[in-house]
Design a protein around this motif. Structure first.
Motif, PDB file in Angstrom:
ATOM      1  N   PRO A 194       0.780  -1.237   0.000  1.00 56.77           N
ATOM      2  CA  PRO A 194       0.000   0.000   0.000  1.00 56.77           C
ATOM      3  C   PRO A 194       0.816   1.294   0.000  1.00 56.77           C
ATOM      4  O   PRO A 194       0.292   2.340  -0.360  1.00 56.77           O
ATOM      5  N   THR A 195       2.086   1.228   0.404  1.00 53.00           N
ATOM      6  CA  THR A 195       2.907   2.443   0.400  1.00 53.00           C
ATOM      7  C   THR A 195       3.776   2.559  -0.852  1.00 53.00           C
ATOM      8  O   THR A 195       4.576   3.486  -0.977  1.00 53.00           O
ATOM      9  N   ALA A 196       3.630   1.624  -1.791  1.00 53.92           N
ATOM     10  CA  ALA A 196       4.461   1.612  -2.994  1.00 53.92           C
ATOM     11  C   ALA A 196       4.118   2.770  -3.928  1.00 53.92           C
ATOM     12  O   ALA A 196       2.962   3.210  -3.997  1.00 53.92           O
ATOM     13  N   PRO A 197       5.106   3.259  -4.682  1.00 51.37           N
ATOM     14  CA  PRO A 197       4.876   4.378  -5.614  1.00 51.37           C
ATOM     15  C   PRO A 197       3.802   4.104  -6.651  1.00 51.37           C
ATOM     16  O   PRO A 197       3.143   5.031  -7.118  1.00 51.37           O
ATOM     17  N   VAL A 198       3.618   2.829  -7.041  1.00 53.05           N
ATOM     18  CA  VAL A 198       2.637   2.510  -8.071  1.00 53.05           C
ATOM     19  C   VAL A 198       1.221   2.918  -7.673  1.00 53.05           C
ATOM     20  O   VAL A 198       0.353   3.127  -8.524  1.00 53.05           O
ATOM     21  N   ASN A 199       0.994   3.075  -6.372  1.00 56.71           N
ATOM     22  CA  ASN A 199      -0.340   3.443  -5.885  1.00 56.71           C
ATOM     23  C   ASN A 199      -0.611   4.941  -5.980  1.00 56.71           C
ATOM     24  O   ASN A 199      -1.756   5.374  -5.835  1.00 56.71           O
ATOM     25  N   ARG A 200       0.425   5.746  -6.205  1.00 53.64           N
ATOM     26  CA  ARG A 200       0.257   7.200  -6.313  1.00 53.64           C
ATOM     27  C   ARG A 200      -0.049   7.551  -7.764  1.00 53.64           C
ATOM     28  O   ARG A 200       0.864   7.607  -8.589  1.00 53.64           O
ATOM     29  N   ARG A 201      -1.315   7.770  -8.069  1.00 52.85           N
ATOM     30  CA  ARG A 201      -1.680   7.952  -9.463  1.00 52.85           C
ATOM     31  C   ARG A 201      -2.974   8.736  -9.610  1.00 52.85           C
ATOM     32  O   ARG A 201      -3.745   8.859  -8.663  1.00 52.85           O
ATOM     33  N   VAL A 202      -3.176   9.258 -10.810  1.00 48.28           N
ATOM     34  CA  VAL A 202      -4.462   9.809 -11.200  1.00 48.28           C
ATOM     35  C   VAL A 202      -4.920   8.976 -12.377  1.00 48.28           C
ATOM     36  O   VAL A 202      -4.261   8.934 -13.408  1.00 48.28           O
ATOM     37  N   GLN A 203      -5.995   8.248 -12.222  1.00 44.86           N
ATOM     38  CA  GLN A 203      -6.473   7.348 -13.257  1.00 44.86           C
ATOM     39  C   GLN A 203      -7.303   8.119 -14.282  1.00 44.86           C
ATOM     40  O   GLN A 203      -8.230   8.833 -13.923  1.00 44.86           O
ATOM     41  N   VAL A 204      -6.950   7.967 -15.554  1.00 44.60           N
ATOM     42  CA  VAL A 204      -7.689   8.617 -16.638  1.00 44.60           C
ATOM     43  C   VAL A 204      -8.495   7.544 -17.362  1.00 44.60           C
ATOM     44  O   VAL A 204      -7.928   6.583 -17.884  1.00 44.60           O
TER      45      VAL A 204
END
Length: 214
Positions: A194-204
């Motif tokens: 849950p703290t991984a960078p892949v989770n920081r996103r804006v989904q389009v």
């Protein structure tokens, strides 16, 4: 720089993310040089053909319900969306075309960094293409699990709003065609990290569903 500052700095990375479609994916996360053509290809729905079985056709009643719901979201403030509305958006978006891009923001803010501007500009060019005209796009903000729920929820909303504002101001994309929603840390892309960078996103997501070809 203190450990706290370094930790907060990590939160300044956001990724526009998802898969190409229900059945096909395009791994573009972390690609700052993605072209407008690649984005266009990823977000353009594949038309249904006559050869598809009846079970694979889009249910007109379902499509009508989706369309009516999306109409209620136009011109809505991101923070005005209820939990139920956010969940309904996520359910519809799960079957729609999406793409992964990497967008970085300035430290502890929703300002897009200069290094990420080419990616946002490519997105603007793609969404301006005539092939996507008439589509409604969802910009859904997500964060990792570092920090409080309230902070992450607010950050995800502000960053989605920033992308919408840029696309409207710089590319003339109709604001009513851009629906923003924030999920904070509640929908990690990698639930096991849950703290991984892949989770920081804006989904389009392209929420439009094309009809069968004639």
């Amino acid at each position: 720089m203190t450990s706290l500052h370094r930790l907060c700095g990590i939160k300044a990375i956001v990724t526009i993310g998802a898969a190409l479609s229900m059945t096909a994916g395009l791994a573009l996360a972390g690609d700052n040089n993605v072209s407008a053509d690649k984005i266009l290809k990823a977000l353009q729905p594949k038309p249904l053909t006559r050869g598809l079985s009846a079970g694979a056709q889009v249910d007109p009643a379902v499509k009508a319900k989706e369309t009516t719901f999306l109409q209620t979201l136009r011109n809505r403030n991101t923070r005005s969306l209820s939990l139920g509305e956010r969940e309904e958006i996520a359910a519809i978006a799960a079957t729609k075309p999406k793409i992964d891009l990497e967008i970085q923001f300035d430290y502890n803010s929703a300002e897009i960094t200069k290094t990420s501007m080419p990616s946002v500009q490519a997105l603007g060019k793609a969404l301006s293409d005539a092939n996507l005209k008439g589509s409604t796009f969802v910009l859904a903000g997500h964060t990792d699990a570092i920090g409080s729920d309230g902070y992450n929820q607010d950050l995800s909303e502000r960053r989605a709003d920033t992308i919408k504002r840029y696309l409207a101001e710089k590319y003339g994309i109709n604001g009513t065609d851009l629906v923003t929603v924030g999920y904070g840390e509640s929908k990690p892309k990698d639930a096991k990290a849950p703290t991984a960078p892949v989770n920081r996103r804006v989904q389009v997501v392209n929420m439009d569903t094309k009809t069968a070809s004639k």
